[in-house]
Structures are given as structure tokens and as C-alpha cells.
Design an enzyme around this catalytic site. Structure first.
Site, PDB file in Angstrom:
ATOM      1  N   ASP A 189       0.856  -1.188   0.000  1.00  0.00           N
ATOM      2  CA  ASP A 189       0.000   0.000   0.000  1.00  0.00           C
ATOM      3  C   ASP A 189       0.890   1.235   0.000  1.00  0.00           C
ATOM      4  O   ASP A 189       1.323   1.707   1.049  1.00  0.00           O
ATOM      5  CB  ASP A 189      -0.931  -0.004   1.207  1.00  0.00           C
ATOM      6  CG  ASP A 189      -1.982   1.103   1.122  1.00  0.00           C
ATOM      7  OD1 ASP A 189      -1.759   2.087   0.398  1.00  0.00           O
ATOM      8  OD2 ASP A 189      -3.023   0.975   1.785  1.00  0.00           O
ATOM      9  N   HIS A 194       0.235   7.899   3.777  1.00  0.00           N
ATOM     10  CA  HIS A 194       0.845   7.232   4.927  1.00  0.00           C
ATOM     11  C   HIS A 194       2.348   7.478   5.050  1.00  0.00           C
ATOM     12  O   HIS A 194       2.984   6.954   5.974  1.00  0.00           O
ATOM     13  CB  HIS A 194       0.575   5.732   4.843  1.00  0.00           C
ATOM     14  CG  HIS A 194      -0.864   5.407   4.628  1.00  0.00           C
ATOM     15  ND1 HIS A 194      -1.832   5.664   5.572  1.00  0.00           N
ATOM     16  CD2 HIS A 194      -1.521   4.859   3.556  1.00  0.00           C
ATOM     17  CE1 HIS A 194      -3.014   5.279   5.106  1.00  0.00           C
ATOM     18  NE2 HIS A 194      -2.843   4.799   3.891  1.00  0.00           N
ATOM     19  N   ILE A 209      -0.878   9.289   8.332  1.00  0.00           N
ATOM     20  CA  ILE A 209      -1.640   8.415   9.214  1.00  0.00           C
ATOM     21  C   ILE A 209      -1.272   6.957   8.948  1.00  0.00           C
ATOM     22  O   ILE A 209      -0.739   6.614   7.893  1.00  0.00           O
ATOM     23  CB  ILE A 209      -3.157   8.623   9.024  1.00  0.00           C
ATOM     24  CG1 ILE A 209      -3.601   8.250   7.601  1.00  0.00           C
ATOM     25  CG2 ILE A 209      -3.541  10.053   9.356  1.00  0.00           C
ATOM     26  CD1 ILE A 209      -5.104   8.318   7.375  1.00  0.00           C
ATOM     27  N   GLY A 212      -5.265   2.044   7.544  1.00  0.00           N
ATOM     28  CA  GLY A 212      -6.377   1.399   8.234  1.00  0.00           C
ATOM     29  C   GLY A 212      -6.218  -0.111   8.268  1.00  0.00           C
ATOM     30  O   GLY A 212      -6.552  -0.769   9.259  1.00  0.00           O
TER      31      GLY A 212
END
Length: 290
Positions: A189, A194, A209, A212
């Protein structure tokens, strides 16, 4: 471009064949924090050379594991800028343990699209089978696309982050490391949300962040370790809704409730960030043992 419901709903993507190795499994588990205690033999089961046990959540990332470019959100009737997209929910069901190495053939179809006014929620389901046609796992996913609502679709149900109105049966501490997103992005990912502070700021966040799916996988591991003595073969299904963000370096809290009914009723859980007034990170967690 606006979402085209007639074209998108029911659309089935071409089959995608992909393979994974035990090294991929080891990297995935390291990205979730496995091996924090390198002398713990239970932890080392996730990292054994050749035959590591496999968390069922690997099924949620296996198809994209070797991607090195940011993903494109472009499908029949759907064309969305990546910076507008957040994960909404994930779930995986496994008829048996995922093998530590193998080949899968994935077929994805779009099942529902909800119009939330200022955003759209797009649901898909993926079945993964081995080359002989044996089902390996089923994955369900939804994404939240900011600014893509208003196309005249059904609003769909409203989710809730509320925890059961009783004390949890179990609470777990879930630490994350400051570099966790940088490590986890090696699992396929590469969304710059991120890793790139400027990209994160443009998307409205003070800093990058955590993925998820990283929080999601870490929570599954914590539940397997606490409820199944670290034996992944005891998990039949697991799912969660991404209800908020996690910043790398935070220590999270997993609150767990045993569902009423028989043993197959499983467990519900919620993940919060105590350092931010218990902001909810994952909600609607359902963990079902075999």
C-alpha cells in the site's frame, strides 16, 4: 467524474492471478508488529522460515502485496482521485488456514454504492480460489470517497461507533511504532497519505496516518493471541469498520465483549486512542472463532 450506478453496480472485474511466498507472510506480520519479543515462541510462529502461520487478514492484502505504485481508483462507472479515498471497512472469511505460500485467482465484483450526500461508499466482494478451484478466502471491502456523493443513489444504513453499554470483558493494549506506516507500506500500500507529510497535509491531516489495514491486521493479531492462544487456525472470520485515524506511535486500546449466544456468536470489539480522548479508530469489529 460522477459515479455511474448503472455501469458500476454488479460490474465484475477480470480475474487476477497472483502468488505469495512465506517471505511475504513474514514481512506482513512484521508490518503488524509481530516479533516484538523475539524470545516469545508464540510470536515466532508468525515468522518461521518456510512455514509461518498466516493471519486471515493477509487475505485482505495478498492481491496487492507486490504493488510498488499508489493504487488507482478507476473501475467500470467509478473514477476517483486517490486523495479523496479512505478505507471504510474490511472483512475476511476463511474456510481454513491460508497456506504460507501459494497462488490465488481473485474475482471482484461491486455490490453496493451508497450516496451519503457529500461522499460515496463503494462496496465490493472478492472471492479468491486456488488454481484447482478451491475457495481460499472471501473478502468484503468498502471505501469512503469524499466529495463523490450527490449522484442520486440510496443513502444506505448509518453506522455507529457506540460500544456495548457494559464494561468490556477484556481490554488489550496495542502499541504502534513511529515508523510503522513506513514499514507497513512495504506490504503493497504505497498511498502517500501514509508516508508523505505534504500529501497528508493536502488531504487535511497534520501528519501521515497509519494504514487502516495495518490497524485492522494488528487488532486481529491481538485477538488471536488473547482469545485463541495465538493459533490462527481457530479464526473463521473477522471484520471491522474504519471509524477514525491512527497516528504512528500511538498506543491503542482494544475493548472486547463476548457476544451472547453460543460459541459461534464470537466477540465484538472497538479500538480507541486513549491519548486523543478515546477517539475511535476501529468500530463494529466482529471476531468469530471456528
Amino acid at each position: 467524474m460522477p459515479i455511474n450506478l448503472d455501469e458500476a453496480i454488479g460490474a465484475e472485474l477480470d480475474p487476477v492471478e497472483f502468488s505469495w511466498s512465506s517471505s511475504d507472510i513474514q514481512l506482513y506480520h512484521l508490518g503488524l508488529g509481530a516479533g516484538a519479543d523475539p524470545m516469545d515462541k508464540r510470536e515466532l510462529r508468525y515468522l518461521t522460515d518456510g512455514t509461518p502461520q498466516v493471519l486471515p487478514t493477509f487475505g485482505n492484502v495478498a492481491q496487492s502485496f507486490h504493488m510498488t505504485e499508489p493504487p488507482a481508483v478507476k473501475f467500470p462507472g467509478i473514477d476517483i482521485e486517490l486523495s479523496r479515498v479512505l478505507h471504510a471497512s474490511e472483512a475476511v472469511t476463511v474456510p481454513g488456514p491460508i497456506p504460507p505460500a501459494g497462488t490465488g485467482i481473485a474475482v471482484t465484483r461491486f455490490t453496493e454504492i451508497w450516496d451519503k450526500g457529500k461522499a460515496a461508499v463503494i462496496w465490493s466482494e472478492t472471492e479468491v480460489k486456488d488454481p484447482d478451484g478451491t475457495l481460499l478466502w472471501t473478502q468484503k471491502r468498502s471505501i469512503f470517497a469524499r466529495g463523490e456523493g450527490g449522484f442520486g443513489g440510496d443513502r444506505g444504513p448509518s453506522g455507529s461507533s457506540a460500544a456495548p453499554e457494559r464494561a468490556p470483558d477484556l481490554e488489550l493494549s496495542l502499541p504502534t511504532s513511529p515508523q510503522q506506516a513506513l514499514l507497513y507500506r512495504m506490504c503493497g500500500d504505497r498511498n502517500p497519505l501514509h508516508s508523505d507529510p505534504d500529501f497528508a497535509a493536502a488531504a487535511g491531516f497534520p501528519r501521515p496516518i497509519l494504514h487502516g489495514l495495518c490497524t485492522y491486521g494488528m487488532t486481529c493479531k491481538a485477538l488471536v493471541d488473547a482469545l485463541l492462544d495465538g493459533d490462527v487456525s481457530g479464526c473463521a472470520s473477522y471484520g471491522a469498520r474504519m471509524a477514525g485515524v491512527v497516528f504512528p506511535g500511538e498506543t491503542l486500546r482494544v475493548s472486547v465483549w463476548k457476544n451472547s449466544g453460543d460459541d459461534r456468536a464470537g466477540y465484538s470489539a472497538v479500538v480507541t486512542a486513549p491519548e486523543r480522548d478515546d477517539a475511535v479508530a476501529l468500530a463494529g469489529i466482529e471476531f468469530v472463532p471456528v
